[in-house]
Motif scaffolding. Structure first.
Motif, PDB file in Angstrom:
ATOM      1  N   GLY A 183      10.605   7.759   2.323  1.00  0.00           N
ATOM      2  CA  GLY A 183       9.206   7.913   2.702  1.00  0.00           C
ATOM      3  C   GLY A 183       8.562   6.576   3.033  1.00  0.00           C
ATOM      4  N   GLU A 184       7.284   6.602   3.297  1.00  0.00           N
ATOM      5  CA  GLU A 184       6.550   5.394   3.671  1.00  0.00           C
ATOM      6  C   GLU A 184       6.344   4.493   2.455  1.00  0.00           C
ATOM      7  OE1 GLU A 184       4.135   7.621   7.275  1.00  0.00           O
ATOM      8  OE2 GLU A 184       3.053   6.999   5.479  1.00  0.00           O
ATOM      9  N   ARG A 185       6.613   3.182   2.670  1.00  0.00           N
ATOM     10  CA  ARG A 185       6.441   2.205   1.591  1.00  0.00           C
ATOM     11  C   ARG A 185       5.664   1.007   2.113  1.00  0.00           C
ATOM     12  NH1 ARG A 185      11.798   0.507  -1.464  1.00  0.00           N
ATOM     13  NH2 ARG A 185      10.230  -0.853  -2.409  1.00  0.00           N
ATOM     14  N   THR A 186       5.066   0.289   1.187  1.00  0.00           N
ATOM     15  CA  THR A 186       4.322  -0.922   1.510  1.00  0.00           C
ATOM     16  C   THR A 186       5.001  -2.101   0.826  1.00  0.00           C
ATOM     17  OG1 THR A 186       2.248   0.306   1.703  1.00  0.00           O
ATOM     18  CG2 THR A 186       2.075  -2.064   1.380  1.00  0.00           C
ATOM     19  N   PHE A 187       5.323  -3.141   1.609  1.00  0.00           N
ATOM     20  CA  PHE A 187       6.012  -4.323   1.103  1.00  0.00           C
ATOM     21  C   PHE A 187       5.118  -5.551   1.290  1.00  0.00           C
ATOM     22  CE2 PHE A 187       9.166  -1.392   2.775  1.00  0.00           C
ATOM     23  CZ  PHE A 187      10.157  -1.360   1.806  1.00  0.00           C
ATOM     24  N   HIS A 213      -4.108   5.039   6.900  1.00  0.00           N
ATOM     25  CA  HIS A 213      -3.047   4.929   5.897  1.00  0.00           C
ATOM     26  C   HIS A 213      -3.353   3.808   4.908  1.00  0.00           C
ATOM     27  CE1 HIS A 213       1.067   4.898   4.247  1.00  0.00           C
ATOM     28  NE2 HIS A 213       0.927   3.581   4.237  1.00  0.00           N
ATOM     29  N   TRP A 214      -3.785   2.651   5.433  1.00  0.00           N
ATOM     30  CA  TRP A 214      -4.063   1.526   4.547  1.00  0.00           C
ATOM     31  C   TRP A 214      -5.225   1.836   3.610  1.00  0.00           C
ATOM     32  CZ3 TRP A 214      -1.834  -2.560   2.615  1.00  0.00           C
ATOM     33  CH2 TRP A 214      -2.611  -3.503   1.965  1.00  0.00           C
ATOM     34  N   ALA A 215      -6.261   2.481   4.111  1.00  0.00           N
ATOM     35  CA  ALA A 215      -7.403   2.824   3.267  1.00  0.00           C
ATOM     36  C   ALA A 215      -6.964   3.735   2.128  1.00  0.00           C
ATOM     37  CB  ALA A 215      -8.499   3.485   4.100  1.00  0.00           C
ATOM     38  N   THR A 216      -6.138   4.735   2.443  1.00  0.00           N
ATOM     39  CA  THR A 216      -5.671   5.667   1.410  1.00  0.00           C
ATOM     40  C   THR A 216      -4.751   4.969   0.420  1.00  0.00           C
ATOM     41  OG1 THR A 216      -5.825   7.514   2.964  1.00  0.00           O
ATOM     42  CG2 THR A 216      -4.436   7.837   1.031  1.00  0.00           C
ATOM     43  N   SER A 218      -4.432   1.671  -0.307  1.00  0.00           N
ATOM     44  CA  SER A 218      -5.064   0.629  -1.126  1.00  0.00           C
ATOM     45  C   SER A 218      -5.968   1.242  -2.183  1.00  0.00           C
ATOM     46  CB  SER A 218      -5.839  -0.348  -0.237  1.00  0.00           C
ATOM     47  OG  SER A 218      -6.783   0.319   0.567  1.00  0.00           O
ATOM     48  N   ARG A 219      -6.636   2.352  -1.833  1.00  0.00           N
ATOM     49  CA  ARG A 219      -7.476   3.027  -2.829  1.00  0.00           C
ATOM     50  C   ARG A 219      -6.614   3.573  -3.968  1.00  0.00           C
ATOM     51  NH1 ARG A 219     -10.246   5.523   0.497  1.00  0.00           N
ATOM     52  NH2 ARG A 219      -8.979   7.431   0.666  1.00  0.00           N
ATOM     53  N   ALA A 220      -5.489   4.199  -3.637  1.00  0.00           N
ATOM     54  CA  ALA A 220      -4.591   4.722  -4.671  1.00  0.00           C
ATOM     55  C   ALA A 220      -4.000   3.588  -5.498  1.00  0.00           C
ATOM     56  CB  ALA A 220      -3.477   5.546  -4.019  1.00  0.00           C
ATOM     57  N   PHE A 221      -3.676   2.466  -4.847  1.00  0.00           N
ATOM     58  CA  PHE A 221      -3.115   1.316  -5.563  1.00  0.00           C
ATOM     59  C   PHE A 221      -4.112   0.779  -6.587  1.00  0.00           C
ATOM     60  CE2 PHE A 221      -2.671  -3.338  -5.838  1.00  0.00           C
ATOM     61  CZ  PHE A 221      -1.387  -3.424  -6.367  1.00  0.00           C
ATOM     62  N   GLU A 222      -5.365   0.646  -6.181  1.00  0.00           N
ATOM     63  CA  GLU A 222      -6.375   0.135  -7.092  1.00  0.00           C
ATOM     64  C   GLU A 222      -6.612   1.089  -8.255  1.00  0.00           C
ATOM     65  OE1 GLU A 222      -9.850  -0.615  -4.798  1.00  0.00           O
ATOM     66  OE2 GLU A 222      -9.049  -2.445  -3.873  1.00  0.00           O
ATOM     67  N   GLU A 223      -6.597   2.396  -7.952  1.00  0.00           N
ATOM     68  CA  GLU A 223      -6.878   3.371  -9.007  1.00  0.00           C
ATOM     69  C   GLU A 223      -5.771   3.453 -10.053  1.00  0.00           C
ATOM     70  OE1 GLU A 223      -7.582   6.945  -6.865  1.00  0.00           O
ATOM     71  OE2 GLU A 223      -9.654   6.414  -6.305  1.00  0.00           O
ATOM     72  N   GLN A 224      -4.533   3.163  -9.659  1.00  0.00           N
ATOM     73  CA  GLN A 224      -3.432   3.278 -10.615  1.00  0.00           C
ATOM     74  C   GLN A 224      -3.251   2.025 -11.468  1.00  0.00           C
ATOM     75  OE1 GLN A 224      -0.098   1.753 -10.432  1.00  0.00           O
ATOM     76  NE2 GLN A 224      -0.841   0.352  -8.828  1.00  0.00           N
ATOM     77  N   LEU A 225      -3.954   0.941 -11.107  1.00  0.00           N
ATOM     78  CA  LEU A 225      -3.844  -0.261 -11.923  1.00  0.00           C
ATOM     79  C   LEU A 225      -4.470  -0.013 -13.293  1.00  0.00           C
ATOM     80  CD1 LEU A 225      -4.773  -3.028  -9.319  1.00  0.00           C
ATOM     81  CD2 LEU A 225      -2.516  -2.539 -10.273  1.00  0.00           C
ATOM     82  N   PRO A 226      -3.851  -0.500 -14.352  1.00  0.00           N
ATOM     83  CA  PRO A 226      -4.365  -0.218 -15.705  1.00  0.00           C
ATOM     84  C   PRO A 226      -5.605  -1.060 -16.026  1.00  0.00           C
ATOM     85  CG  PRO A 226      -2.486  -1.690 -15.823  1.00  0.00           C
ATOM     86  CD  PRO A 226      -2.632  -1.321 -14.374  1.00  0.00           C
TER      87      PRO A 226
END
Length: 314
Positions: A183-187, A213-216, A218-226
């Protein structure tokens, strides 16, 4: 407002075609009825817009037709000469040539505004105390992306064949969005250890939208950070420094000012990790006291004793 929209419409038709009225309406933020009226206005002004019916139809310009760059506003002309990060992508020479051609095509008054901006604004995408050189594989990745070719990258000791979908510059850091077997990944490009373009076309999803894609992502990345909460007592006049040290995602939960007459405040501050909290709060020195968690309070006390011993011993 309408004149600017008509110029944008003509440039969109020049860039590619056909466009349906609905696609153009969504792109320009107007109704399909307005697009039909705008097309009629372009035709009356001599722009040979062609219309085709059917599922594959829409509006287009005949091949070879080109509009003149007289629709640029002064602000747009200035913005074109505030340098984007073309050098890092290996496109610096092409950008300079394009800007020179564009400058020659602009009317005199816009040429002066563009030249004015180019001599007064410079974008530096680097960061203090970090290497200023772009990641070594960035130009190769950008080339494969531009040519829609598959890439073989080395990442964390493994080789992966990926289809590059886009590059994003976030602050000083470049990110590669790519389609992989999983699937799609960000490196992060600076963590890629090698990259080579392959003699195979990249498979690009036809509906892929890089910005969306980037907006979705990055938002998910920020939300999953503890988050970890740290209870502190802070001097009232150091509240601004504490707000700057806190995690930006929950900084808004801290008061902007202390109550009138208060010498200090007791409140919770949020950080991504305890070691980040330790590093940031040490910068505030004696203006802040950690109350909990006990493990962080003990570490802060150890730092304080070590500093006091060094100065007492001197």
């Amino acid at each position: 407002m309408r004149a600017s929209r008509l110029v944008t419409l003509a440039l969109l038709l020049q860039a590619r075609g056909p466009w349906t009225a609905e696609e153009l309406a969504e792109r320009l933020g107007v109704s399909a009825r307005t697009i039909h009226r705008d097309v009629d206005a372009l035709r009356r002004s001599g722009v040979p817009v062609q219309g085709e019916r059917g599922p594959a139809g829409g509006y287009r310009l005949p091949g070879g037709h080109r509009t003149r760059l007289t629709g640029l506003t002064p602000d747009e002309a200035e913005a074109l000469f505030v340098a984007p990060p073309a050098d890092a992508l290996g496109l610096g020479g092409f950008l300079a040539d394009a800007q020179l051609k564009l400058l020659a095509a602009l009317p005199p008054q816009l040429r002066e505004r563009a030249d004015h901006a180019a001599h007064r604004f410079h974008v530096d995408h680097g960061s203090w105390f970090r290497p200023s050189e772009p990641p070594p594989w960035l130009a190769a990745i950008a080339g494969a992306l531009w040519r829609d070719r598959r890439l073989r990258i080395a990442h964390r000791g493994r080789e992966l064949d990926v289809d590059p979908l886009g590059l994003v510059l976030k602050g000083p850091t470049w990110y590669l969005i790519a389609a992989t077997a999983r699937g799609e990944r960000t490196f992060r490009v600076d963590r890629i250890e090698g990259a080579a373009e392959l003699d195979a076309p990249a498979a690009r999803p036809p509906a892929f939208d890089l910005a969306a894609h980037w907006a979705t992502w990055s938002r998910a990345f920020e939300e999953q950070l503890p988050f970890v909460a740290v209870r502190v007592r802070v001097d009232a006049d150091a509240l601004g420094l504490l707000r700057a040290a806190a995690d930006s995602r929950r900084r808004h939960e801290l008061p902007e000012r202390a109550p009138d007459g208060a010498a200090s405040l007791e409140l919770d501050v949020w950080f991504e990790r305890l070691d980040y909290a330790e590093s940031e709060l040490l910068r505030l020195g004696g203006a802040v006291e950690v109350l909990s968690p006990p493990s962080l309070r003990a570490r802060m006390a150890t730092h304080a004793r070590a500093m006091a011993a060094r100065y007492d011993g001197g």
